[in-house]
Design a protein around this motif. Structure first.
Motif, PDB file in Angstrom:
ATOM      1  N   UNK A 153       0.836  -1.200   0.000  1.00 58.32           N
ATOM      2  CA  UNK A 153       0.000   0.000   0.000  1.00 58.32           C
ATOM      3  C   UNK A 153       0.875   1.255   0.000  1.00 58.32           C
ATOM      4  N   UNK A 154       1.933   1.248   0.824  1.00 59.49           N
ATOM      5  CA  UNK A 154       2.841   2.391   0.846  1.00 59.49           C
ATOM      6  C   UNK A 154       3.554   2.531  -0.493  1.00 59.49           C
ATOM      7  N   UNK A 155       3.949   1.401  -1.086  1.00 56.17           N
ATOM      8  CA  UNK A 155       4.621   1.456  -2.391  1.00 56.17           C
ATOM      9  C   UNK A 155       3.680   2.027  -3.455  1.00 56.17           C
ATOM     10  N   UNK A 156       2.424   1.614  -3.423  1.00 55.48           N
ATOM     11  CA  UNK A 156       1.456   2.117  -4.400  1.00 55.48           C
ATOM     12  C   UNK A 156       1.284   3.629  -4.271  1.00 55.48           C
ATOM     13  N   UNK A 170       3.481   5.633  -3.636  1.00 55.22           N
ATOM     14  CA  UNK A 170       4.652   6.271  -4.230  1.00 55.22           C
ATOM     15  C   UNK A 170       4.803   5.910  -5.703  1.00 55.22           C
ATOM     16  N   UNK A 171       3.776   5.273  -6.263  1.00 55.11           N
ATOM     17  CA  UNK A 171       3.821   4.907  -7.670  1.00 55.11           C
ATOM     18  C   UNK A 171       4.638   3.672  -7.977  1.00 55.11           C
ATOM     19  N   UNK A 172       4.932   2.852  -6.955  1.00 55.74           N
ATOM     20  CA  UNK A 172       5.728   1.640  -7.146  1.00 55.74           C
ATOM     21  C   UNK A 172       4.810   0.424  -7.210  1.00 55.74           C
ATOM     22  N   UNK A 173       5.240  -0.595  -7.947  1.00 55.31           N
ATOM     23  CA  UNK A 173       4.471  -1.829  -8.046  1.00 55.31           C
ATOM     24  C   UNK A 173       4.604  -2.691  -6.796  1.00 55.31           C
ATOM     25  N   UNK A 174       3.755  -3.698  -6.661  1.00 45.52           N
ATOM     26  CA  UNK A 174       3.792  -4.556  -5.477  1.00 45.52           C
ATOM     27  C   UNK A 174       4.986  -5.505  -5.488  1.00 45.52           C
ATOM     28  N   UNK A 175       5.403  -5.892  -4.306  1.00 40.03           N
ATOM     29  CA  UNK A 175       6.424  -6.917  -4.147  1.00 40.03           C
ATOM     30  C   UNK A 175       5.748  -8.226  -3.747  1.00 40.03           C
ATOM     31  N   UNK A 176       6.427  -9.321  -3.965  1.00 35.54           N
ATOM     32  CA  UNK A 176       5.901 -10.631  -3.568  1.00 35.54           C
ATOM     33  C   UNK A 176       6.607 -11.093  -2.293  1.00 35.54           C
ATOM     34  N   UNK A 177       5.911 -11.904  -1.520  1.00 36.96           N
ATOM     35  CA  UNK A 177       6.475 -12.418  -0.277  1.00 36.96           C
ATOM     36  C   UNK A 177       7.321 -13.645  -0.595  1.00 36.96           C
ATOM     37  N   UNK A 178       8.605 -13.537  -0.366  1.00 37.17           N
ATOM     38  CA  UNK A 178       9.558 -14.591  -0.723  1.00 37.17           C
ATOM     39  C   UNK A 178       9.777 -15.511   0.482  1.00 37.17           C
ATOM     40  N   UNK A 179       9.634 -16.831   0.322  1.00 33.68           N
ATOM     41  CA  UNK A 179       9.784 -17.751   1.464  1.00 33.68           C
ATOM     42  C   UNK A 179      11.131 -17.633   2.173  1.00 33.68           C
ATOM     43  N   UNK A 180      12.237 -17.611   1.416  1.00 35.28           N
ATOM     44  CA  UNK A 180      13.559 -17.568   2.042  1.00 35.28           C
ATOM     45  C   UNK A 180      13.793 -16.245   2.762  1.00 35.28           C
ATOM     46  N   UNK A 181      13.381 -15.136   2.153  1.00 36.09           N
ATOM     47  CA  UNK A 181      13.540 -13.829   2.798  1.00 36.09           C
ATOM     48  C   UNK A 181      12.665 -13.724   4.042  1.00 36.09           C
ATOM     49  N   UNK A 182      11.504 -14.365   4.004  1.00 30.97           N
ATOM     50  CA  UNK A 182      10.626 -14.361   5.179  1.00 30.97           C
ATOM     51  C   UNK A 182      11.272 -15.121   6.330  1.00 30.97           C
ATOM     52  N   UNK A 241      11.732   0.670   1.358  1.00 31.30           N
ATOM     53  CA  UNK A 241      10.369   0.258   0.999  1.00 31.30           C
ATOM     54  C   UNK A 241      10.101   0.542  -0.475  1.00 31.30           C
ATOM     55  N   UNK A 242      10.607   1.664  -0.974  1.00 25.32           N
ATOM     56  CA  UNK A 242      10.341   2.073  -2.358  1.00 25.32           C
ATOM     57  C   UNK A 242      11.427   1.641  -3.336  1.00 25.32           C
ATOM     58  N   UNK A 243      12.283   0.705  -2.932  1.00 24.07           N
ATOM     59  CA  UNK A 243      13.349   0.282  -3.828  1.00 24.07           C
ATOM     60  C   UNK A 243      12.776  -0.600  -4.942  1.00 24.07           C
ATOM     61  N   UNK A 244      13.637  -0.933  -5.915  1.00 28.53           N
ATOM     62  CA  UNK A 244      13.179  -1.714  -7.061  1.00 28.53           C
ATOM     63  C   UNK A 244      13.313  -3.215  -6.864  1.00 28.53           C
ATOM     64  N   UNK A 245      13.552  -3.666  -5.639  1.00 31.59           N
ATOM     65  CA  UNK A 245      13.617  -5.107  -5.366  1.00 31.59           C
ATOM     66  C   UNK A 245      12.245  -5.734  -5.601  1.00 31.59           C
TER      67      UNK A 245
END
Length: 255
Positions: free
Chosen positions: A71-74, A76-88, A153-157
């Motif tokens: 929601x915060x990314x949106x 700022x005009x950024x697309x959504x990120x996905x929840x990654x199992x290993x990063x979680x 939060x607004x990075x391109x990852x």
């Protein structure tokens, strides 16, 4: 390999009181329920199937953190990120560590890259941490108010992982990890998600048809047709497992 080194600012806002909104971390313990059986024999014949544990990256608190993050990314005009199992798993590992030791730091517990690598993630990462906030909204608001955290939060990852834990005094520890997966990371992620999906599928039913022995007609034994009794309530075969256990997966990740 280049290393992303954003400005890491740690929010140490201690919230007094207990104001739990819709985005509060889930704290209820799992509750299992089963249908009552009519007899001991029926219960034995149809045991309750154990509930498969919910994967960490599907934990309600962590998925709500992803929702708030996107929601915060949106905004700022950024697309959504996905929840990654290993990063979680890496994020939850550090949240648990900080809650257990009181060491509120990016660099303890091996550091962000080391923790991600510990769980098989080979790409570069960024990290946000916060302590003392009561709700998800408060944690993300503290990150929003900090330039370094907001940049993460607004990075391109394309991928992210989140963690949350509480210490013995009730203080919450929040972690957000933002990662740049390699092609191998993507392959591992896809394989893990495919395995989860396959495990959720009910087992396939297999039926075997008895083969008729090749006996010459002249030598075949003579048989007489026997009338089968009509199906009644008393002799109907037992059906499927009706004692399905409904669990509440809203307990917080273990410390």
């Amino acid at each position: 390999m280049r290393y992303c080194s954003p400005v890491f600012l740690a929010s140490l806002v201690l919230i007094v009181g207990s104001v739990l909104g819709d985005d509060s971390p889930s704290s209820s313990k799992p509750v299992a329920s089963s249908a009552a059986t009519s007899s001991t024999a029926e219960s034995t014949a149809r045991p309750t199937k154990p509930k498969r544990p919910t994967p960490l990256h599907r934990h309600p608190t962590l998925t709500r953190m992803l929702d708030r993050n996107n929601q915060w990314r949106a905004s700022a005009g950024m697309g959504p990120q996905r929840l990654h199992p290993a990063l979680t798993r890496a994020a939850q590992d550090h949240a648990n560590y900080m809650a257990r030791t009181g060491s509120f730091s990016h660099h303890s517990n091996g550091g962000p890259l080391s923790r991600a690598s510990r769980y098989g993630f080979q790409g570069l990462v960024r990290e946000n941490i916060a302590m003392g906030q009561v709700t998800i909204s408060e944690a993300f608001q503290s990150w929003r108010n900090s330039g370094g955290h907001w940049a993460n939060i607004c990075c391109d990852a394309p991928a992210a992982g989140f963690g949350y834990a509480i210490d013995s005094a009730g203080n919450g520890y929040w972690v957000g990890v933002y990662g740049y997966p390699t092609s191998l990371d993507d392959q591992r992620e896809q394989a893990e998600l495919a395995a989860e999906k396959a495990a959720e599928q009910p087992p396939a039913k297999s039926e075997t048809t008895p083969t008729k022995p090749n006996v010459p007609e002249s030598d075949a034994p003579k048989t007489e047709a026997v009338e089968q009794p009509a199906a009644t309530k008393e002799n109907m075969p037992l059906g499927g497992d009706q004692d399905s256990a409904k669990g509440d997966a809203n307990s917080p990740p273990a410390n």
